[in-house]
Design a protein around this motif. Structure first.
Motif, PDB file in Angstrom:
ATOM      1  N   ALA A  23      28.955  14.641  11.375  1.00  0.00           N
ATOM      2  CA  ALA A  23      28.225  13.389  11.586  1.00  0.00           C
ATOM      3  C   ALA A  23      27.662  12.883  10.263  1.00  0.00           C
ATOM      4  O   ALA A  23      27.694  11.696   9.975  1.00  0.00           O
ATOM      5  CB  ALA A  23      27.106  13.598  12.588  1.00  0.00           C
ATOM      6  N   ALA A  24      27.131  13.809   9.447  1.00  0.00           N
ATOM      7  CA  ALA A  24      26.657  13.440   8.115  1.00  0.00           C
ATOM      8  C   ALA A  24      27.839  13.531   7.153  1.00  0.00           C
ATOM      9  O   ALA A  24      28.662  14.422   7.271  1.00  0.00           O
ATOM     10  CB  ALA A  24      25.561  14.393   7.681  1.00  0.00           C
ATOM     11  N   MET A  25      27.884  12.611   6.196  1.00  0.00           N
ATOM     12  CA  MET A  25      29.038  12.573   5.301  1.00  0.00           C
ATOM     13  C   MET A  25      28.978  13.712   4.287  1.00  0.00           C
ATOM     14  O   MET A  25      28.003  13.868   3.569  1.00  0.00           O
ATOM     15  CB  MET A  25      29.084  11.243   4.556  1.00  0.00           C
ATOM     16  N   LYS A  26      30.040  14.511   4.280  1.00  0.00           N
ATOM     17  CA  LYS A  26      30.130  15.631   3.359  1.00  0.00           C
ATOM     18  C   LYS A  26      31.019  15.212   2.196  1.00  0.00           C
ATOM     19  O   LYS A  26      32.070  14.613   2.411  1.00  0.00           O
ATOM     20  CB  LYS A  26      30.729  16.832   4.098  1.00  0.00           C
ATOM     21  N   ILE A  27      30.604  15.534   0.989  1.00  0.00           N
ATOM     22  CA  ILE A  27      31.332  15.089  -0.195  1.00  0.00           C
ATOM     23  C   ILE A  27      32.394  16.105  -0.581  1.00  0.00           C
ATOM     24  O   ILE A  27      32.143  17.303  -0.605  1.00  0.00           O
ATOM     25  CB  ILE A  27      30.347  14.868  -1.353  1.00  0.00           C
ATOM     26  N   LYS A  28      33.570  15.608  -0.897  1.00  0.00           N
ATOM     27  CA  LYS A  28      34.670  16.469  -1.334  1.00  0.00           C
ATOM     28  C   LYS A  28      34.662  16.537  -2.868  1.00  0.00           C
ATOM     29  O   LYS A  28      34.509  15.519  -3.541  1.00  0.00           O
ATOM     30  CB  LYS A  28      36.010  15.900  -0.865  1.00  0.00           C
ATOM     31  N   VAL A  29      34.848  17.731  -3.389  1.00  0.00           N
ATOM     32  CA  VAL A  29      34.768  17.938  -4.838  1.00  0.00           C
ATOM     33  C   VAL A  29      35.925  17.236  -5.562  1.00  0.00           C
ATOM     34  O   VAL A  29      35.737  16.676  -6.637  1.00  0.00           O
ATOM     35  CB  VAL A  29      34.740  19.447  -5.164  1.00  0.00           C
ATOM     36  N   HIS A  30      37.123  17.246  -4.961  1.00  0.00           N
ATOM     37  CA  HIS A  30      38.258  16.612  -5.641  1.00  0.00           C
ATOM     38  C   HIS A  30      38.047  15.110  -5.805  1.00  0.00           C
ATOM     39  O   HIS A  30      38.565  14.500  -6.745  1.00  0.00           O
ATOM     40  CB  HIS A  30      39.582  16.909  -4.906  1.00  0.00           C
ATOM     41  N   GLU A  31      37.261  14.511  -4.915  1.00  0.00           N
ATOM     42  CA  GLU A  31      36.924  13.088  -5.070  1.00  0.00           C
ATOM     43  C   GLU A  31      35.940  12.900  -6.225  1.00  0.00           C
ATOM     44  O   GLU A  31      36.009  11.917  -6.955  1.00  0.00           O
ATOM     45  CB  GLU A  31      36.319  12.549  -3.774  1.00  0.00           C
ATOM     46  N   LEU A  32      35.019  13.846  -6.366  1.00  0.00           N
ATOM     47  CA  LEU A  32      34.022  13.758  -7.435  1.00  0.00           C
ATOM     48  C   LEU A  32      34.660  13.901  -8.814  1.00  0.00           C
ATOM     49  O   LEU A  32      34.246  13.254  -9.767  1.00  0.00           O
ATOM     50  CB  LEU A  32      32.954  14.835  -7.262  1.00  0.00           C
ATOM     51  N   ARG A  33      35.657  14.770  -8.914  1.00  0.00           N
ATOM     52  CA  ARG A  33      36.297  15.019 -10.213  1.00  0.00           C
ATOM     53  C   ARG A  33      36.999  13.776 -10.762  1.00  0.00           C
ATOM     54  O   ARG A  33      37.144  13.629 -11.971  1.00  0.00           O
ATOM     55  CB  ARG A  33      37.288  16.167 -10.108  1.00  0.00           C
ATOM     56  N   SER A  34      37.427  12.896  -9.879  1.00  0.00           N
ATOM     57  CA  SER A  34      38.123  11.685 -10.328  1.00  0.00           C
ATOM     58  C   SER A  34      37.156  10.613 -10.835  1.00  0.00           C
ATOM     59  O   SER A  34      37.562   9.680 -11.519  1.00  0.00           O
ATOM     60  CB  SER A  34      38.988  11.125  -9.202  1.00  0.00           C
ATOM     61  N   LYS A  35      35.867  10.748 -10.528  1.00  0.00           N
ATOM     62  CA  LYS A  35      34.871   9.748 -10.947  1.00  0.00           C
ATOM     63  C   LYS A  35      34.394  10.012 -12.372  1.00  0.00           C
ATOM     64  O   LYS A  35      34.460  11.135 -12.864  1.00  0.00           O
ATOM     65  CB  LYS A  35      33.677   9.773  -9.997  1.00  0.00           C
ATOM     66  N   ASN A  36      33.886   8.949 -13.013  1.00  0.00           N
ATOM     67  CA  ASN A  36      33.338   9.123 -14.362  1.00  0.00           C
ATOM     68  C   ASN A  36      31.848   9.486 -14.277  1.00  0.00           C
ATOM     69  O   ASN A  36      31.272   9.523 -13.195  1.00  0.00           O
ATOM     70  CB  ASN A  36      33.565   7.877 -15.228  1.00  0.00           C
ATOM     71  N   LYS A  37      31.247   9.730 -15.427  1.00  0.00           N
ATOM     72  CA  LYS A  37      29.880  10.253 -15.476  1.00  0.00           C
ATOM     73  C   LYS A  37      28.859   9.272 -14.887  1.00  0.00           C
ATOM     74  O   LYS A  37      27.953   9.679 -14.158  1.00  0.00           O
ATOM     75  CB  LYS A  37      29.518  10.581 -16.924  1.00  0.00           C
ATOM     76  N   GLN A  38      29.029   7.979 -15.179  1.00  0.00           N
ATOM     77  CA  GLN A  38      28.076   6.990 -14.664  1.00  0.00           C
ATOM     78  C   GLN A  38      28.096   6.944 -13.137  1.00  0.00           C
ATOM     79  O   GLN A  38      27.040   6.860 -12.493  1.00  0.00           O
ATOM     80  CB  GLN A  38      28.380   5.586 -15.227  1.00  0.00           C
ATOM     81  N   ASP A  39      29.304   6.984 -12.555  1.00  0.00           N
ATOM     82  CA  ASP A  39      29.417   6.971 -11.095  1.00  0.00           C
ATOM     83  C   ASP A  39      28.776   8.211 -10.484  1.00  0.00           C
ATOM     84  O   ASP A  39      28.099   8.139  -9.453  1.00  0.00           O
ATOM     85  CB  ASP A  39      30.891   6.893 -10.667  1.00  0.00           C
ATOM     86  N   LEU A  40      28.977   9.351 -11.139  1.00  0.00           N
ATOM     87  CA  LEU A  40      28.406  10.599 -10.629  1.00  0.00           C
ATOM     88  C   LEU A  40      26.877  10.557 -10.684  1.00  0.00           C
ATOM     89  O   LEU A  40      26.198  10.977  -9.738  1.00  0.00           O
ATOM     90  CB  LEU A  40      28.925  11.788 -11.437  1.00  0.00           C
ATOM     91  N   LEU A  41      26.338  10.058 -11.786  1.00  0.00           N
ATOM     92  CA  LEU A  41      24.882   9.969 -11.913  1.00  0.00           C
ATOM     93  C   LEU A  41      24.292   8.995 -10.898  1.00  0.00           C
ATOM     94  O   LEU A  41      23.219   9.241 -10.330  1.00  0.00           O
ATOM     95  CB  LEU A  41      24.499   9.558 -13.338  1.00  0.00           C
ATOM     96  N   LYS A  42      25.011   7.888 -10.661  1.00  0.00           N
ATOM     97  CA  LYS A  42      24.574   6.904  -9.677  1.00  0.00           C
ATOM     98  C   LYS A  42      24.555   7.522  -8.281  1.00  0.00           C
ATOM     99  O   LYS A  42      23.600   7.375  -7.520  1.00  0.00           O
ATOM    100  CB  LYS A  42      25.514   5.694  -9.706  1.00  0.00           C
ATOM    101  N   GLN A  43      25.620   8.262  -7.951  1.00  0.00           N
ATOM    102  CA  GLN A  43      25.712   8.925  -6.654  1.00  0.00           C
ATOM    103  C   GLN A  43      24.618   9.988  -6.512  1.00  0.00           C
ATOM    104  O   GLN A  43      24.028  10.144  -5.439  1.00  0.00           O
ATOM    105  CB  GLN A  43      27.090   9.563  -6.509  1.00  0.00           C
ATOM    106  N   LEU A  44      24.323  10.678  -7.605  1.00  0.00           N
ATOM    107  CA  LEU A  44      23.272  11.696  -7.596  1.00  0.00           C
ATOM    108  C   LEU A  44      21.914  11.074  -7.285  1.00  0.00           C
ATOM    109  O   LEU A  44      21.149  11.602  -6.471  1.00  0.00           O
ATOM    110  CB  LEU A  44      23.241  12.408  -8.949  1.00  0.00           C
ATOM    111  N   ASP A  45      21.620   9.937  -7.915  1.00  0.00           N
ATOM    112  CA  ASP A  45      20.351   9.247  -7.651  1.00  0.00           C
ATOM    113  C   ASP A  45      20.247   8.805  -6.200  1.00  0.00           C
ATOM    114  O   ASP A  45      19.183   8.927  -5.566  1.00  0.00           O
ATOM    115  CB  ASP A  45      20.206   8.030  -8.575  1.00  0.00           C
ATOM    116  N   GLU A  46      21.367   8.298  -5.655  1.00  0.00           N
ATOM    117  CA  GLU A  46      21.375   7.863  -4.247  1.00  0.00           C
ATOM    118  C   GLU A  46      21.093   9.045  -3.320  1.00  0.00           C
ATOM    119  O   GLU A  46      20.312   8.933  -2.372  1.00  0.00           O
ATOM    120  CB  GLU A  46      22.726   7.246  -3.894  1.00  0.00           C
TER     121      GLU A  46
END
Length: 146
Positions: A23-46
């Protein structure tokens, strides 16, 4: 469909056939690896802000679905931080690759064991003292005819 608190109290972690983790969205690591640092930091803040709101809901007596989501969000934050640190370490490895092993920071060197790290290298083992060199030169190994 979200679960009622009585379904959770039975200790199953599921209610009405719906798994809470899905029910809660679980994050997949392979999706995270394709993102750049700014996107990761933005997602972390969210995620951190979402975790803060979930903790407020916990104190104020929120729904059971929100309480079960806290663990999933915490694990997701850990995944994002892990990917960020792995990427950082990989860029450092690339940077120090050209410089050689002597200038490699300690955390990028091979871990091995403490004893192996302190053991003599092959070159250090093969070095002979001046006295031993003279001894080998003046008194060579005797050859015997068999």
């Amino acid at each position: 469909r979200l679960c009622s608190s009585e379904g959770l109290q039975r200790g199953r972690g599921r209610c009405d056939g719906v798994d809470i983790a899905s029910a809660a969205m679980k994050i997949k690591v392979h999706e995270l690896r394709s993102k750049n640092k700014q996107d990761l930091l933005k997602q972390l803040d969210e995620m951190k802000s979402e975790l803060a709101s979930l903790r407020v809901a916990k104190v104020t007596g929120g729904a059971a679905s929100k309480l079960s989501k806290i663990k999933i969000v915490r694990k997701s934050i850990a995944r994002v931080l892990t990917v960020i640190n792995q990427k950082k370490k990989e860029t450092l490895r690339q940077f120090y690759k050209e410089k050689g092993d002597a200038y490699l920071p300690l955390d990028l060197r091979k871990k091995q064991t403490r004893a192996i790290r302190r053991a003599l290298t092959k070159k250090e083992k093969s070095i002979k003292t001046l006295k031993q060199q003279k001894k080998d030169k003046h008194f060579p190994q005797r050859k015997f005819a068999v």
